[in-house]
Write a protein that holds these residues in place. Sequence first.
Motif, PDB file in Angstrom:
ATOM      1  N   THR A 254       0.812  -1.218   0.000  1.00 47.79           N
ATOM      2  CA  THR A 254       0.000   0.000   0.000  1.00 47.79           C
ATOM      3  C   THR A 254       0.848   1.273   0.000  1.00 47.79           C
ATOM      4  O   THR A 254       0.453   2.283  -0.586  1.00 47.79           O
ATOM      5  CB  THR A 254      -0.971   0.029   1.192  1.00 47.79           C
ATOM      6  N   GLU A 255       2.006   1.248   0.650  1.00 45.77           N
ATOM      7  CA  GLU A 255       2.859   2.434   0.649  1.00 45.77           C
ATOM      8  C   GLU A 255       3.338   2.754  -0.761  1.00 45.77           C
ATOM      9  O   GLU A 255       3.356   3.923  -1.179  1.00 45.77           O
ATOM     10  CB  GLU A 255       4.040   2.240   1.596  1.00 45.77           C
ATOM     11  N   GLU A 259       2.348   6.140  -3.299  1.00 45.91           N
ATOM     12  CA  GLU A 259       3.434   6.949  -3.838  1.00 45.91           C
ATOM     13  C   GLU A 259       3.283   7.205  -5.334  1.00 45.91           C
ATOM     14  O   GLU A 259       3.921   8.114  -5.880  1.00 45.91           O
ATOM     15  CB  GLU A 259       4.778   6.264  -3.579  1.00 45.91           C
ATOM     16  N   GLN A 265      -4.462   8.560  -0.698  1.00 46.69           N
ATOM     17  CA  GLN A 265      -4.125   8.681   0.718  1.00 46.69           C
ATOM     18  C   GLN A 265      -4.108   7.290   1.345  1.00 46.69           C
ATOM     19  O   GLN A 265      -4.821   6.396   0.895  1.00 46.69           O
ATOM     20  CB  GLN A 265      -5.135   9.570   1.451  1.00 46.69           C
ATOM     21  N   ARG A 266      -3.320   7.134   2.385  1.00 48.56           N
ATOM     22  CA  ARG A 266      -3.194   5.841   3.057  1.00 48.56           C
ATOM     23  C   ARG A 266      -3.719   5.946   4.482  1.00 48.56           C
ATOM     24  O   ARG A 266      -3.518   6.958   5.161  1.00 48.56           O
ATOM     25  CB  ARG A 266      -1.733   5.392   3.055  1.00 48.56           C
ATOM     26  N   GLU A 268      -4.277   3.381   8.117  1.00 48.63           N
ATOM     27  CA  GLU A 268      -3.858   2.115   8.705  1.00 48.63           C
ATOM     28  C   GLU A 268      -4.849   1.586   9.732  1.00 48.63           C
ATOM     29  O   GLU A 268      -5.427   2.349  10.508  1.00 48.63           O
ATOM     30  CB  GLU A 268      -2.486   2.268   9.382  1.00 48.63           C
TER      31      GLU A 268
END
Length: 295
Positions: A254-255, A259, A265-266, A268
């Motif tokens: 996901t990171e 990018e 947007q992420r 968690e």
Amino acid sequence: MSPVLIEPTFVPSTDDVSVATYDFGGDGPLLVLCHATGFCGGMYEPIARHLIDRFHCIGLDFRGHGRSERPDGVSMAWTGMAEDLLAVIDHVLAARGDAAGTPVLAVGHSMGGAAIALAALARPGSIASAWALEPILFPTPEDLDVETGQPIDGSPLVAGARRRRPEFESRQAAFDRYGSRPPFSEIDAEVLRAYVDYGFRDLPDGTVRLRCEPETEAQVFENSFSGAFERLEEIRFPFLVAASGDGMAPALITEAVVEQNERFQRFEYPDLTHFAPFEDPTRIAADIIEWFANC
């Protein structure tokens, strides 16, 4: 006792596929819920129940899953999943009386998140905003085998799918078996019941069988390198990429996904797994509502 099941409407897609489409009800903007590999649209009804005060919620069974049959010879390439999603969007917009091409909201889980991205790439402007839990958007590996669609060293997911037990003595037997061991033992009981009710078909001898055949599931996994990762910068709408804390590949990627595009947007969920929408439907639904209210 099992709840009354929602009967689907069947929507024509490409490759002679008829996509089972479930109207969970609600008013407001159209929100389409897109399921993961091996699952089915009806399994997301317990989540939709928390969303229908804000949205008109629709679920679907992608080809080869749930009530959507897979015609002989049809590939399980994920471009077909995107085509199924777009067919459902067009059908429901017309039924609602909305203008053709009106952008919709979408929620995706795993493969379902990738289907949203692929649909957006195939038809820019079709999606207004998306929320996805660990969409399967992996970079295409350099050692991809062009015949199998898999890395040269193979995939344990493919092998595991082919070994999956397809039949049980009854739905209750399937429910008990799945609920006795991880990861299904960790999910909400209503969601598990929905999976058993919607995800199995009755056989003449009284037993039940998975609607998503083990071979079909294996072929879905074999097609998981869709090429979407390399084109993510083309997506022009807000896209929330949620990650669990289980440390598995879908969470770790996901990171890299966010990018690729400044609109992404992420978020968690360190205490949940790749099955997060099933582990805490109420919490996930609340976060979905917040995302679409503020994006």
